[in-house]
Design a protein around this motif. Structure first.
Motif, short mmCIF file in Angstrom:
data_model
loop_
_atom_site.label_atom_id
_atom_site.label_comp_id
_atom_site.label_asym_id
_atom_site.label_seq_id
_atom_site.Cartn_x
_atom_site.Cartn_y
_atom_site.Cartn_z
N PRO A 352 0.93 -1.07 -0.03
CA PRO A 352 -0.07 0.19 0.09
C PRO A 352 0.95 1.18 -0.07
CG PRO A 352 0.00 -1.05 2.21
CD PRO A 352 0.69 -1.93 1.35
N SER A 353 1.24 1.75 -1.15
CA SER A 353 2.03 2.90 -1.32
C SER A 353 1.71 3.73 -2.54
CB SER A 353 3.65 2.46 -1.33
OG SER A 353 3.56 1.68 -2.67
N GLY A 354 2.03 4.84 -2.56
CA GLY A 354 1.66 5.78 -3.65
C GLY A 354 0.25 6.43 -3.57
N ASP A 362 2.41 0.98 -12.69
CA ASP A 362 2.17 0.16 -12.10
C ASP A 362 1.39 -1.04 -13.07
OD1 ASP A 362 2.44 -1.62 -8.89
OD2 ASP A 362 0.84 -2.24 -10.42
N ALA A 363 0.12 -0.79 -13.38
CA ALA A 363 -0.61 -1.89 -14.03
C ALA A 363 -0.05 -1.70 -15.41
CB ALA A 363 -2.00 -1.29 -14.13
N THR A 364 0.30 -0.66 -15.94
CA THR A 364 0.94 -0.96 -17.48
C THR A 364 2.23 -1.77 -17.39
OG1 THR A 364 0.44 1.33 -17.68
CG2 THR A 364 2.06 0.48 -19.25
N GLU A 365 3.14 -1.86 -16.46
CA GLU A 365 4.12 -2.60 -16.33
C GLU A 365 3.67 -4.16 -16.12
OE1 GLU A 365 8.19 -3.19 -13.33
OE2 GLU A 365 5.89 -3.55 -12.34
N THR A 366 2.79 -4.30 -15.75
CA THR A 366 1.87 -5.94 -15.75
C THR A 366 1.72 -6.07 -16.92
OG1 THR A 366 1.59 -5.61 -13.30
CG2 THR A 366 0.32 -7.23 -14.50
N VAL A 367 0.72 -5.27 -17.51
CA VAL A 367 0.01 -5.46 -18.92
C VAL A 367 1.04 -5.92 -19.84
CG1 VAL A 367 -1.34 -4.66 -20.70
CG2 VAL A 367 -2.12 -4.55 -18.25
N GLU A 368 2.21 -5.26 -19.92
CA GLU A 368 3.21 -5.20 -20.91
C GLU A 368 3.92 -6.63 -20.72
OE1 GLU A 368 5.95 -2.10 -20.34
OE2 GLU A 368 4.70 -0.64 -21.49
#
Length: 442
Positions: A352-354, A362-368
């Motif tokens: 829980p940060s940001g 964060d989500a874009t990194e996962t999706v890539e």
């Protein structure tokens, strides 16, 4: 090759940012968003303070994602109850868990479970209308409330306790909470941080807002600021605001909001309910890495209080059939990859940060990573209708996106004549009933 079919579990910011990135991919993707509640947006609806409508407006970007071809919303669907992790892996090419951090960290001190000692997460969910928390009864009759923590959630709780009826009136705080705040006996709110003012986690705009409260003077002891040295831009700005508060003469407003530092709770005491909290005076010491940490001294202080809110951090909750790290409160992952076909985004990925916007990167990194793994992989071939059929065969009362918009319209219509953004439906029965109107009218 057909569309890549992905389930996104969780409909908060991380879930919608992941869905948006998937639907914008250079290969065809269909996204089914699975949410335990009948309503989307996660903490944007149920965690952001009701007097912060600008922050809530991020949901407009999520509404655009929800209207894209290939997106479906399945509300009122709970993992482990209505569908299992193994079934999701069978029905979809990939699953992204974006379930946030739904629980709170405990302080681990005697008396923490006395009546009148609450997690801030419970209080926030209650005044924001979360249907799982409307049965709670917060006794706000005491003259002093103590909030443990120096983050933005602690600031939100302290500010909500200090708002006047006129400040509460134009918000979407629940009616029951507004009544409780207006009739509260609280005259002093003490916010306690274990480290110094330069290490406080709240952001400067949140801190500045406290000085604008119509019904509360902000009190800071100048001696608490002595020797405080900023370590980044945020702490430099925070210290400037705190020094301004310390120099102010109180205006004699009905309430006092007192900011205290270098104190840690060691016990909550009382006969059958909270009556006082014992605090230890701390000093700052550098650890091996040079970071300053709070170390308790033998000096003690006791504050009488009738209610305590702990706001020392959020924590993820384990999901049935999904790996979980008890120490970090997250799903273990490598840049978002958990196992073949299983991914994570948001707080359950990194802790829980940001702020809300942090979840986009964060989500874009996962999706890539997901697209790199599955771009050329064979598809499972399951149809969109098949998933819906599985859930309906089990008697699940699905809330599709049109069901949510029905809830939304009813809430907004109830709020409009009162000059409020909405009057929230707060019970499962009311929410599901409003969503069901769509099926009846279809």
């Amino acid at each position: 090759m057909g569309a890549l079919r992905v389930a996104v579990v969780g409909s908060g910011p991380a879930g919608f940012y992941a869905a948006g990135a998937l639907l914008a991919a250079d290969v065809p993707v269909e996204v089914d968003m699975i949410e335990r509640l009948p309503t989307p947006w996660g903490l944007v609806r149920l965690g952001v303070a009701p007097d912060h409508p600008k922050i809530k407006s991020v949901s407009r970007a999520f509404e655009k994602v929800a209207l894209k071809p290939g997106f479906r919303f399945f509300g009122n669907v709970e993992l482990g109850r209505d569908i299992q992790q193994s079934e999701l892996l069978d029905l979809y090419d990939a699953v992204v868990y974006a379930v946030g951090a739904q629980s709170d960290r405990r302080m681990g001190i005697p008396g923490e479970d006395l009546p009148g000692s609450w997690a801030a997460t419970e209080f926030v969910a209650w005044y924001n209308g979360h249907p799982d928390f409307q049965h709670l009864e917060f006794d706000l009759s005491a003259e002093r409330a103590v909030v443990i923590g120096n983050g933005n959630v602690a600031v939100d709780v302290a500010r909500m306790l200090a708002l006047t009826p006129e400040e509460l009136e134009p918000t979407d705080t629940t009616d029951a909470a507004i009544e409780a705040f207006v009739n509260a006996g609280i005259r002093e709110i003490v916010m306690v941080g274990r480290r110094g003012p330069a290490q406080a986690a709240f952001t400067t705009p949140e801190l500045q807002e406290l000085g604008e409260l119509a019904g509360a003077d902000v009190i800071v002891d100048p001696s608490d600021l002595e020797g405080a040295e900023p370590h980044d831009t945020n702490s430099e700005r925070n210290l400037a605001v705190l020094r301004d508060y310390a120099a102010r003469e109180p205006d004699g407003k009905p309430k006092r909001l007192v900011l205290r530092f270098l104190l840690s709770p060691v016990a909550i005491t009382g006969e059958g309910r909270v009556e006082a909290i014992e605090l230890a005076r701390n000093r700052l010491e550098a650890d091996a890495a040079g970071a300053l940490r709070a170390v308790a001294t033998d000096e003690r202080e006791t504050l009488s209080t009738g209610i305590v809110f702990r706001s020392v951090g959020y924590r993820g909750v384990a999901l049935p059939g999904v790996p979980f790290d008890e120490d970090t409160g997250t799903i273990p992952n490598d840049r978002g990859r958990v196992a073949p076909g299983v991914y994570v985004a948001g707080w359950i990925k990194r802790g829980p940060s940001g702020v809300i916007g942090t979840n986009k990167k964060d989500a874009t990194e996962t999706v890539e990573l997901l697209l790199d793994d599955l771009r050329n992989a064979p598809r499972k071939g399951r149809s969109a209708a098949e998933v819906e059929a599985v859930l309906l065969d089990r008697g699940v009362q699905l809330v599709v996106y049109e069901g949510w918009t029905s809830i939304d319209e009813l809430e907004r219509a109830a709020g409009e004549p009162l000059g409020r953004p909405r009057v929230k439906l707060c019970t499962w029965e009311d929410l599901l009933g409003a969503a069901e109107r769509v099926a009846e009218e279809a």
